[in-house]
Scaffold this motif. Sequence first.
Motif, mmCIF file in Angstrom:
data_model
loop_
_atom_site.group_PDB
_atom_site.id
_atom_site.type_symbol
_atom_site.label_atom_id
_atom_site.label_comp_id
_atom_site.label_asym_id
_atom_site.label_seq_id
_atom_site.Cartn_x
_atom_site.Cartn_y
_atom_site.Cartn_z
ATOM 1 N N HIS A 1 1.233 9.006 7.906
ATOM 2 C CA HIS A 1 0.259 9.261 8.958
ATOM 3 C C HIS A 1 0.051 7.997 9.798
ATOM 4 C CE1 HIS A 1 -1.465 12.938 6.687
ATOM 5 N NE2 HIS A 1 -0.701 13.331 7.692
ATOM 6 N N GLY A 2 1.143 7.502 10.374
ATOM 7 C CA GLY A 2 1.080 6.418 11.345
ATOM 8 C C GLY A 2 0.089 5.317 11.033
ATOM 9 N N VAL A 3 -1.075 5.389 11.652
ATOM 10 C CA VAL A 3 -2.128 4.376 11.538
ATOM 11 C C VAL A 3 -2.516 4.077 10.085
ATOM 12 C CG1 VAL A 3 -3.914 6.151 11.850
ATOM 13 C CG2 VAL A 3 -4.465 3.760 12.313
ATOM 14 N N GLU A 4 -2.344 5.031 9.197
ATOM 15 C CA GLU A 4 -2.665 4.791 7.782
ATOM 16 C C GLU A 4 -1.703 3.760 7.195
ATOM 17 O OE1 GLU A 4 -3.089 8.573 5.739
ATOM 18 O OE2 GLU A 4 -4.041 9.471 7.500
ATOM 19 N N GLY A 5 -0.638 3.480 7.933
ATOM 20 C CA GLY A 5 0.341 2.481 7.523
ATOM 21 C C GLY A 5 -0.188 1.050 7.500
ATOM 22 N N PHE A 6 -1.278 0.771 8.213
ATOM 23 C CA PHE A 6 -1.840 -0.589 8.112
ATOM 24 C C PHE A 6 -2.148 -0.915 6.658
ATOM 25 C CE2 PHE A 6 -2.732 0.032 12.661
ATOM 26 C CZ PHE A 6 -2.222 -1.161 13.150
ATOM 27 N N THR A 7 -2.730 0.033 5.965
ATOM 28 C CA THR A 7 -3.050 -0.169 4.555
ATOM 29 C C THR A 7 -1.795 -0.036 3.689
ATOM 30 O OG1 THR A 7 -5.260 0.698 4.945
ATOM 31 C CG2 THR A 7 -4.517 0.621 2.656
ATOM 32 N N GLY A 8 -1.012 1.005 3.929
ATOM 33 C CA GLY A 8 0.191 1.226 3.120
ATOM 34 C C GLY A 8 1.155 0.048 3.192
ATOM 35 N N SER A 9 1.350 -0.469 4.387
ATOM 36 C CA SER A 9 2.246 -1.607 4.567
ATOM 37 C C SER A 9 1.703 -2.842 3.843
ATOM 38 C CB SER A 9 2.401 -1.901 6.066
ATOM 39 O OG SER A 9 3.141 -3.082 6.264
ATOM 40 N N ALA A 10 0.391 -3.062 3.960
ATOM 41 C CA ALA A 10 -0.223 -4.218 3.289
ATOM 42 C C ALA A 10 -0.052 -4.104 1.772
ATOM 43 C CB ALA A 10 -1.700 -4.324 3.658
ATOM 44 N N LEU A 11 -0.112 -2.890 1.253
ATOM 45 C CA LEU A 11 0.064 -2.690 -0.188
ATOM 46 C C LEU A 11 1.523 -2.928 -0.593
ATOM 47 C CD1 LEU A 11 -2.275 0.385 -0.741
ATOM 48 C CD2 LEU A 11 -2.605 -1.943 -1.599
ATOM 49 N N GLN A 12 2.446 -2.467 0.216
ATOM 50 C CA GLN A 12 3.872 -2.716 -0.082
ATOM 51 C C GLN A 12 4.151 -4.218 -0.055
ATOM 52 O OE1 GLN A 12 5.485 -0.192 3.031
ATOM 53 N NE2 GLN A 12 6.072 1.373 1.539
ATOM 54 N N HIS A 13 3.578 -4.892 0.926
ATOM 55 C CA HIS A 13 3.724 -6.343 1.038
ATOM 56 C C HIS A 13 3.127 -7.033 -0.188
ATOM 57 C CE1 HIS A 13 2.118 -10.273 2.605
ATOM 58 N NE2 HIS A 13 3.401 -10.394 2.828
ATOM 59 N N HIS A 14 1.957 -6.584 -0.587
ATOM 60 C CA HIS A 14 1.306 -7.123 -1.789
ATOM 61 C C HIS A 14 2.208 -6.959 -3.020
ATOM 62 C CE1 HIS A 14 -1.419 -7.190 -5.259
ATOM 63 N NE2 HIS A 14 -0.995 -5.966 -5.533
ATOM 64 N N TRP A 15 2.848 -5.799 -3.137
ATOM 65 C CA TRP A 15 3.708 -5.554 -4.302
ATOM 66 C C TRP A 15 4.930 -6.477 -4.283
ATOM 67 C CZ3 TRP A 15 8.633 -3.854 -5.584
ATOM 68 C CH2 TRP A 15 8.812 -3.518 -6.939
ATOM 69 N N LEU A 16 5.516 -6.635 -3.115
ATOM 70 C CA LEU A 16 6.670 -7.544 -2.991
ATOM 71 C C LEU A 16 6.266 -8.980 -3.342
ATOM 72 C CD1 LEU A 16 8.191 -6.048 0.276
ATOM 73 C CD2 LEU A 16 9.328 -6.092 -1.963
ATOM 74 N N ASP A 17 5.060 -9.357 -2.949
ATOM 75 C CA ASP A 17 4.552 -10.690 -3.315
ATOM 76 C C ASP A 17 4.391 -10.841 -4.819
ATOM 77 O OD1 ASP A 17 4.489 -11.963 -0.941
ATOM 78 O OD2 ASP A 17 2.306 -11.913 -0.672
ATOM 79 N N ARG A 18 3.988 -9.778 -5.472
ATOM 80 C CA ARG A 18 3.851 -9.838 -6.938
ATOM 81 C C ARG A 18 5.221 -10.053 -7.583
ATOM 82 N NH1 ARG A 18 1.140 -4.810 -9.596
ATOM 83 N NH2 ARG A 18 1.244 -6.080 -11.478
ATOM 84 N N VAL A 19 6.249 -9.461 -6.982
ATOM 85 C CA VAL A 19 7.605 -9.617 -7.535
ATOM 86 C C VAL A 19 8.092 -11.052 -7.375
ATOM 87 C CG1 VAL A 19 10.021 -8.883 -7.287
ATOM 88 C CG2 VAL A 19 8.186 -7.205 -7.076
ATOM 89 N N THR A 20 7.765 -11.665 -6.232
ATOM 90 C CA THR A 20 8.315 -13.000 -5.951
ATOM 91 C C THR A 20 7.400 -14.141 -6.370
ATOM 92 O OG1 THR A 20 7.567 -12.529 -3.707
ATOM 93 C CG2 THR A 20 9.921 -12.576 -4.063
ATOM 94 N N SER A 21 6.137 -13.836 -6.698
ATOM 95 C CA SER A 21 5.198 -14.920 -7.000
ATOM 96 C C SER A 21 5.665 -15.683 -8.241
ATOM 97 C CB SER A 21 3.806 -14.366 -7.235
ATOM 98 O OG SER A 21 3.815 -13.542 -8.378
ATOM 99 N N SER A 22 5.142 -16.900 -8.389
ATOM 100 C CA SER A 22 5.607 -17.769 -9.471
ATOM 101 C C SER A 22 5.355 -17.149 -10.845
ATOM 102 C CB SER A 22 4.935 -19.128 -9.367
ATOM 103 O OG SER A 22 3.550 -18.954 -9.207
ATOM 104 N N ASP A 23 4.268 -16.389 -10.974
ATOM 105 C CA ASP A 23 4.030 -15.782 -12.300
ATOM 106 C C ASP A 23 4.735 -14.422 -12.432
ATOM 107 O OD1 ASP A 23 2.420 -14.391 -10.558
ATOM 108 O OD2 ASP A 23 0.756 -14.182 -11.949
ATOM 109 N N ALA A 24 5.394 -13.962 -11.340
ATOM 110 C CA ALA A 24 6.148 -12.701 -11.351
ATOM 111 C C ALA A 24 5.421 -11.641 -12.183
ATOM 112 C CB ALA A 24 7.566 -12.919 -11.855
ATOM 113 N N SER A 25 4.244 -11.252 -11.691
ATOM 114 C CA SER A 25 3.391 -10.338 -12.464
ATOM 115 C C SER A 25 3.960 -8.925 -12.545
ATOM 116 C CB SER A 25 1.986 -10.305 -11.863
ATOM 117 O OG SER A 25 2.050 -9.882 -10.519
ATOM 118 N N VAL A 26 5.018 -8.656 -11.825
ATOM 119 C CA VAL A 26 5.662 -7.353 -11.956
ATOM 120 C C VAL A 26 7.178 -7.545 -11.913
ATOM 121 C CG1 VAL A 26 5.585 -6.837 -9.488
ATOM 122 C CG2 VAL A 26 5.718 -4.970 -11.096
ATOM 123 N N GLN A 27 7.870 -6.777 -12.727
ATOM 124 C CA GLN A 27 9.332 -6.806 -12.717
ATOM 125 C C GLN A 27 9.833 -5.378 -12.749
ATOM 126 O OE1 GLN A 27 10.225 -9.325 -16.076
ATOM 127 N NE2 GLN A 27 10.624 -11.074 -14.743
#
Length: 362
Positions: A66-92
């Motif tokens: 739903h287009g505009v709802e992507g502001f939140t969805g995109s931020a969440l996807q970005h957050h997840w990618l950050d969890r993968v790459t962060s130094s503590d790699a909290s998700v694998q």
Amino acid sequence: MAQRGLTRTYQESRARFLDAAAAAGARIESFPHPRAGLHGETLAIDVAALGEPDATAVLLIVSGTHGVEGFTGSALQHHWLDRVTSSDASVQVPSGLRVVLLHAFNPYGFAWVRRVNEDNVDLNRNFIDWTREPPANEDYGGLAHLLVPDDWDDDTQQQTTLQLLAKAEEIGFSRLQEVVSGGQYTHPTGVFYGGSGPVWSHHWLDEHLRRVVGDATRVGIIDLHTGLGPWGHGELISHEGREAPGYRRGTAWWGEVRSMVDGESVSANLSGDWLGAVESMLPGVEVTAVALEYGTVDTVTVLQALRADAVLHATGEPLGTGSDAVRAQVRAAFADDDPAWFDAVVARFDEVVDAAISHLPA
Ligand SMILES: [Zn+2]
């Protein structure tokens, strides 16, 4: 420190997503959209995949249906990618699983700050069987001129809103919600319009979903939405009835899942949502799919924003005087810049994604 929270534009969201996906070592594919964005920018569906290419299970996380709802969805996807790459790699991503992030399923709506797409179509009303007559929603016609009047001056807004509220009194609020938001196929400039045939994003899914899923025999889907329910609360919504195997798997993974069909959800039972079409596109694949719907503001405020947007585009002057104010109104109805809101949204997202990741691999 990594940026956190919501951006102000589709371009910014897209750039941030692509950077984070590259940093995480994801395989990225971009599929250009034929139209340009609000600022003339290129639009695309971007797909980023992490994990074994031949995994037998896939988790698909989707933003911007739903287009505009992507502001939140995109931020969440970005957050997840950050969890993968962060130094503590909290998700694998565990062995046997591939995680696929689909960014901006409806990129035009995202860029133009609309819930609908380039054809004023609600993507989640477009996945009906187009070889048959579209579902009838006869009562919509009687409300069409109130929902999307010819102009949007203060008097008209006030009068039509009062008449809609009177209608809610008369037929009940939930019936009104059903008529307004259940989907309609008769008023192309109206709200919750399902279209007159498959739209661009629909064709894209038909063409690419099989390949996105690859060899997987088990697929989990989390489709990210905003605009319904209590502030900051994330409800899981299933398009299936409570007896369906997919619904049962969903409750085993996540606990409470509300069925749209059985009237338990904040969403009205609607026709043509894309999750409901996935199983027929992937014969033989076990699909467990939910929408994760986050509450923002109250339903009337959301509807007023959608009406203002519909009037703006029905008049054919989406860049005219006052149009930025309408876009700001729409963004505010579907995304909240309060860090406390985003914290709540992220916490729920992590819980839902982590549960899917732990249940999906065989
Ligand atoms: Zn939505």
